[in-house]
Design an enzyme around this catalytic site. Structure first.
Site, PDB file in Angstrom:
ATOM      1  N   ASP A 156       4.362   0.551  12.204  1.00 29.08           N
ATOM      2  CA  ASP A 156       3.163  -0.080  11.638  1.00 29.08           C
ATOM      3  C   ASP A 156       2.984  -1.533  12.082  1.00 29.08           C
ATOM      4  O   ASP A 156       1.975  -2.162  11.753  1.00 29.08           O
ATOM      5  CB  ASP A 156       3.186  -0.004  10.103  1.00 29.08           C
ATOM      6  CG  ASP A 156       3.023   1.429   9.612  1.00 29.08           C
ATOM      7  OD1 ASP A 156       2.597   2.283  10.407  1.00 29.08           O
ATOM      8  OD2 ASP A 156       3.335   1.692   8.435  1.00 29.08           O
TER       9      ASP A 156
ATOM     10  N   ARG B 157       0.540  14.525  13.250  1.00 31.94           N
ATOM     11  CA  ARG B 157       1.045  14.323  11.890  1.00 31.94           C
ATOM     12  C   ARG B 157       1.160  15.613  11.067  1.00 31.94           C
ATOM     13  O   ARG B 157       0.446  15.811  10.079  1.00 31.94           O
ATOM     14  CB  ARG B 157       0.216  13.259  11.176  1.00 31.94           C
ATOM     15  CG  ARG B 157       0.196  11.961  11.975  1.00 31.94           C
ATOM     16  CD  ARG B 157      -0.521  10.869  11.269  1.00 31.94           C
ATOM     17  NE  ARG B 157       0.216  10.306  10.161  1.00 31.94           N
ATOM     18  CZ  ARG B 157      -0.234   9.330   9.382  1.00 31.94           C
ATOM     19  NH1 ARG B 157      -1.411   8.821   9.608  1.00 31.94           N
ATOM     20  NH2 ARG B 157       0.490   8.868   8.400  1.00 31.94           N
TER      21      ARG B 157
ATOM     22  N   LYS C 132       0.844  -1.215   0.000  1.00 35.19           N
ATOM     23  CA  LYS C 132       0.000   0.000   0.000  1.00 35.19           C
ATOM     24  C   LYS C 132       0.869   1.251   0.000  1.00 35.19           C
ATOM     25  O   LYS C 132       0.678   2.165  -0.808  1.00 35.19           O
ATOM     26  CB  LYS C 132      -0.919   0.004   1.233  1.00 35.19           C
ATOM     27  CG  LYS C 132      -1.554   1.364   1.522  1.00 35.19           C
ATOM     28  CD  LYS C 132      -2.464   1.351   2.724  1.00 35.19           C
ATOM     29  CE  LYS C 132      -1.809   1.576   4.059  1.00 35.19           C
ATOM     30  NZ  LYS C 132      -1.496   2.975   4.402  1.00 35.19           N
ATOM     31  N   ASN C 133       1.834   1.295   0.927  1.00 35.51           N
ATOM     32  CA  ASN C 133       2.588   2.537   1.110  1.00 35.51           C
ATOM     33  C   ASN C 133       3.638   2.776   0.023  1.00 35.51           C
ATOM     34  O   ASN C 133       4.211   3.862  -0.056  1.00 35.51           O
ATOM     35  CB  ASN C 133       3.215   2.576   2.503  1.00 35.51           C
ATOM     36  CG  ASN C 133       2.152   2.762   3.573  1.00 35.51           C
ATOM     37  OD1 ASN C 133       1.005   3.087   3.254  1.00 35.51           O
ATOM     38  ND2 ASN C 133       2.504   2.545   4.825  1.00 35.51           N
TER      39      ASN C 133
ATOM     40  N   ARG D 213      -8.838  -0.342   4.518  1.00 36.50           N
ATOM     41  CA  ARG D 213      -7.965   0.690   3.948  1.00 36.50           C
ATOM     42  C   ARG D 213      -6.621   0.100   3.544  1.00 36.50           C
ATOM     43  O   ARG D 213      -5.988   0.596   2.617  1.00 36.50           O
ATOM     44  CB  ARG D 213      -7.724   1.818   4.964  1.00 36.50           C
ATOM     45  CG  ARG D 213      -8.908   2.705   5.183  1.00 36.50           C
ATOM     46  CD  ARG D 213      -8.523   3.893   6.046  1.00 36.50           C
ATOM     47  NE  ARG D 213      -7.158   4.270   5.750  1.00 36.50           N
ATOM     48  CZ  ARG D 213      -6.228   4.532   6.662  1.00 36.50           C
ATOM     49  NH1 ARG D 213      -6.516   4.512   7.933  1.00 36.50           N
ATOM     50  NH2 ARG D 213      -5.013   4.857   6.305  1.00 36.50           N
TER      51      ARG D 213
ATOM     52  N   CYS E 288      -5.160  12.814  12.910  1.00 38.39           N
ATOM     53  CA  CYS E 288      -5.779  11.492  12.863  1.00 38.39           C
ATOM     54  C   CYS E 288      -5.516  10.788  14.175  1.00 38.39           C
ATOM     55  O   CYS E 288      -4.760  11.286  15.006  1.00 38.39           O
ATOM     56  CB  CYS E 288      -5.292  10.683  11.667  1.00 38.39           C
ATOM     57  SG  CYS E 288      -3.749   9.850  11.893  1.00 38.39           S
TER      58      CYS E 288
HETATM   59  N1  EPU Z   1       6.667  14.416  10.852  1.00 38.39           N
HETATM   60  C1  EPU Z   1       6.857  15.752  11.153  1.00 38.39           C
HETATM   61  N2  EPU Z   1       6.764  16.649  10.145  1.00 38.39           N
HETATM   62  C2  EPU Z   1       6.503  16.298   8.864  1.00 38.39           C
HETATM   63  C3  EPU Z   1       6.303  14.929   8.562  1.00 38.39           C
HETATM   64  C4  EPU Z   1       6.392  14.010   9.588  1.00 38.39           C
HETATM   65  O1  EPU Z   1       7.121  16.105  12.298  1.00 38.39           O
HETATM   66  O2  EPU Z   1       6.422  17.170   7.997  1.00 38.39           O
HETATM   67  C5  EPU Z   1       6.753  13.425  11.938  1.00 38.39           C
HETATM   68  C6  EPU Z   1       5.472  12.615  12.097  1.00 38.39           C
HETATM   69  O3  EPU Z   1       4.519  13.297  12.913  1.00 38.39           O
HETATM   70  C7  EPU Z   1       5.982  11.338  12.717  1.00 38.39           C
HETATM   71  C8  EPU Z   1       7.332  11.151  12.032  1.00 38.39           C
HETATM   72  O4  EPU Z   1       7.709  12.458  11.579  1.00 38.39           O
HETATM   73  O5  EPU Z   1       6.182  11.518  14.084  1.00 38.39           O
HETATM   74  C9  EPU Z   1       7.329  10.194  10.852  1.00 38.39           C
HETATM   75  O6  EPU Z   1       6.304  10.548   9.962  1.00 38.39           O
HETATM   76  P1  EPU Z   1       6.362  10.210   8.410  1.00 38.39           P
HETATM   77  O7  EPU Z   1       6.248  11.472   7.636  1.00 38.39           O
HETATM   78  O8  EPU Z   1       7.539   9.348   8.136  1.00 38.39           O
HETATM   79  O9  EPU Z   1       5.024   9.376   8.216  1.00 38.39           O
HETATM   80  P2  EPU Z   1       4.099   9.386   6.942  1.00 38.39           P
HETATM   81  O10 EPU Z   1       4.927   9.516   5.725  1.00 38.39           O
HETATM   82  O11 EPU Z   1       2.984  10.330   7.146  1.00 38.39           O
HETATM   83  C10 EPU Z   1       4.247   6.822   6.486  1.00 38.39           C
HETATM   84  C11 EPU Z   1       3.269   5.698   6.356  1.00 38.39           C
HETATM   85  C12 EPU Z   1       2.697   5.360   7.714  1.00 38.39           C
HETATM   86  C13 EPU Z   1       3.853   4.965   8.623  1.00 38.39           C
HETATM   87  C14 EPU Z   1       4.886   6.115   8.685  1.00 38.39           C
HETATM   88  C15 EPU Z   1       6.117   5.767   9.493  1.00 38.39           C
HETATM   89  C16 EPU Z   1       2.417   6.035   4.140  1.00 38.39           C
HETATM   90  C17 EPU Z   1       1.275   6.377   3.278  1.00 38.39           C
HETATM   91  N3  EPU Z   1       2.209   6.106   5.444  1.00 38.39           N
HETATM   92  O12 EPU Z   1       3.510   7.924   7.015  1.00 38.39           O
HETATM   93  O13 EPU Z   1       1.858   4.238   7.523  1.00 38.39           O
HETATM   94  O14 EPU Z   1       3.379   4.715   9.917  1.00 38.39           O
HETATM   95  O15 EPU Z   1       5.307   6.430   7.351  1.00 38.39           O
HETATM   96  O16 EPU Z   1       6.767   4.674   8.960  1.00 38.39           O
HETATM   97  O17 EPU Z   1       3.472   5.675   3.653  1.00 38.39           O
HETATM   98  C18 EPU Z   1       0.033   2.836   7.900  1.00 38.39           C
HETATM   99  O18 EPU Z   1       0.259   2.279   6.821  1.00 38.39           O
HETATM  100  O19 EPU Z   1      -0.761   2.342   8.762  1.00 38.39           O
HETATM  101  C19 EPU Z   1       0.708   4.084   8.240  1.00 38.39           C
HETATM  102  C20 EPU Z   1       0.270   4.925   9.161  1.00 38.39           C
END
Ligand code: EPU
Length: 430
Positions: free
Chosen positions: A309, A122, A22-23, A401, A117
């Site tokens: 995850d 986030r 998915k990701n 999802r 969320c």
């Molecule tokens: N963060 C910030 N600022 C930003 C972006 C992120 O502070 O601009 C923080 C977040 O709040 C968090 C950390 O950095 O504490 C990591 O967040 P990241 O941006 O890496 O997460 P994401 O890209 O929003 C993806 C996956 C998530 C998975 C996380 C961590 C996708 C679509 N989603 O989220 O997957 O938990 O990386 O590995 O790729 C899931 O599939 O259930 C899911 C939540």
């Protein structure tokens, strides 16, 4: 809203095939916005999150078709609309991954802010920081992020925050910098397999990227990206979830079409607990439950550390270990919605800040429980497989999802799980 009813007692055996990630699929689909030709994507799972993104891409003028064999054909046919609506974005935070490609290709993007969320606040400040460093002008109006640029220009940047690297943030900056003028260096880039997969797809489209799989990505901008055919990687979290199912109730569970090289931290922790995991090849393994589950301590970390995850699913196993275990959440300090539900099933878990203390016990019991987010729901399904009696899980749209036909795959392994359909449409958000 559909629900799952699970009765425990059946040992799991047989073979399960893992779906596409998915990701990885979400940013790869978003990257087709950058293409000047047709893209053919293989292995994209049929999931609610994927459908949401396809809907957004169609509104952004992409012609998208899912063929009978599951392949997705995507081609840009009209670039006039660069607005991603709140009504769609609010149902899936990952929709933000269209921002980088829209800005790079169309020089303008208006994307609804996704909002918070259940797993945490986030923020998207790092996405904003990276795009601004590439020269974008970014403002916020009426709940939308509005980005404009004449021409993105490559630069060196450090892309990290309090919680380390960002997966979708790296994806956004990587996609944007492929069409920027000159060279971009992203230090502290996320190196999750899903980011690597995106970089490999972009390379197939003609992008020039060095350092794939490392924390330093170097991108030499090109004028144009072409169409490409690509197969996404298997979903490491779905694979991990089925490995935990095998560790909980497996007599002999074979997991195929996975990438064991993406699962090192998960396999290592499970083996420490006593689970038997036999590697057949890099794409296949066999799992048997451990009679005695040793307690262990886990800290979630960016890849190649233990993935957030998989935290909820591992907690179910630790709830049945012979002693006290500790889980520390370093990515999403508030991602513990499953604790209260597992406690309702008889687990003894205490939350202290970003840490959960799990006092293992010999059994869980079935109960009516409520799914709260994707991975928490998966944990409840796992708990239901071994809890005494019957477990009823409400709001399984969360699990739809991100898991392709989880109940059918579990039924094939012998689990007693059924979906009770509800005719009411689901409109709930992430
Ligand atoms: N963060 C910030 N600022 C930003 C972006 C992120 O502070 O601009 C923080 C977040 O709040 C968090 C950390 O950095 O504490 C990591 O967040 P990241 O941006 O890496 O997460 P994401 O890209 O929003 C993806 C996956 C998530 C998975 C996380 C961590 C996708 C679509 N989603 O989220 O997957 O938990 O990386 O590995 O790729 C899931 O599939 O259930 C899911 C939540």
């Amino acid at each position: 809203m559909d629900k799952f009813v699970i009765r425990s007692g059946n040992p799991l055996s047989g073979t399960v095939s893992i779906s596409g990630s998915k990701n990885a699929s979400l940013p790869i689909l978003a990257a087709t916005i950058l293409s000047a030709g047709k893209c053919i994507l293989k292995g994209i799972p049929a999931l609610r999150d994927v459908d949401t993104l396809l809907q957004i891409l169609k509104e952004l003028g992409l012609k998208i078709e899912r063929k009978e064999n599951g392949d997705i054909w995507s081609e840009v046919s009209d670039e006039r609309n660069s607005v991603a609506r709140y009504e769609l974005v609010k149902t899936m935070r990952a929709s933000i991954c269209i921002l980088g490609p829209l800005l790079a290709k169309r020089k303008y993007a208006k994307v609804s802010l996704p909002g918070g969320c259940v797993i945490g606040v986030r923020p998207i400040d790092l996405h904003e920081k990276g795009l601004k460093l590439l020269g974008a002008d970014i403002s916020y109006k009426h709940g939308y992020l509005v980005a404009n640029v004449k021409q993105l220009v490559g630069t060196d940047m450090y892309l990290g925050g309090t919680f380390g690297s960002t997966v979708t943030g790296t994806a956004n900056i990587l996609m944007a910098s492929c069409l920027a003028k000159g060279r971009t260096v992203i230090e502290n880039a996320a190196c999750e397999p899903e980011v690597q997969d995106l970089a490999l797809f972009l390379t197939k489209m003609g992008a020039k990227i060095k350092g794939i799989g490392t924390h330093r990505l170097e991108i030499e901008g090109v004028k144009k990206l072409t169409g490409a055919t690509y197969t996404v990687i298997p979903d490491r979290i779905e694979a991990g979830t089925f490995i935990v199912a095998g560790a909980l109730a497996g007599k002999n569970v074979t997991i195929k079409n996975c990438r064991l090289d993406h699962l090192s931290a998960i396999i290592d922790n499970l083996r420490q607990m006593g689970t038997e995991i036999e590697k057949i090849s890099n794409t296949e393994c066999r799992v048997r439950q451990a009679k005695h589950k040793r307690p262990i301590d886990i800290t979630t970390l960016p890849y190649p550390g233990f993935p957030t995850d998989m935290q909820a699913q591992m907690m179910v196993l630790l709830a049945l270990a012979d002693g006290i275990s500790i889980i520390t959440e370093r990515i999403y300090p508030d991602r513990f919605m499953h604790v209260a539900e597992l406690n309702r099933m008889g687990a003894r878990i205490r939350k202290e800040g970003a840490t959960a203390v799990i006092e293992g016990r010999s059994k869980l019991w079935g109960a009516p429980v409520m799914a709260s987010d994707l991975r928490a729901s998966a944990a409840l399904v796992l708990a239901g497989l071994v809890a005494d009696g019957s477990t009823e899980i409400q709001r399984v749209y969360h699990i739809d999802r991100g898991y392709e036909q989880i109940e059918k795959k579990l039924q094939k392994l012998g689990a007693n799980i059924k979906r009770v359909f509800d005719k009411m449409p689901t409109t709930a958000d992430e």
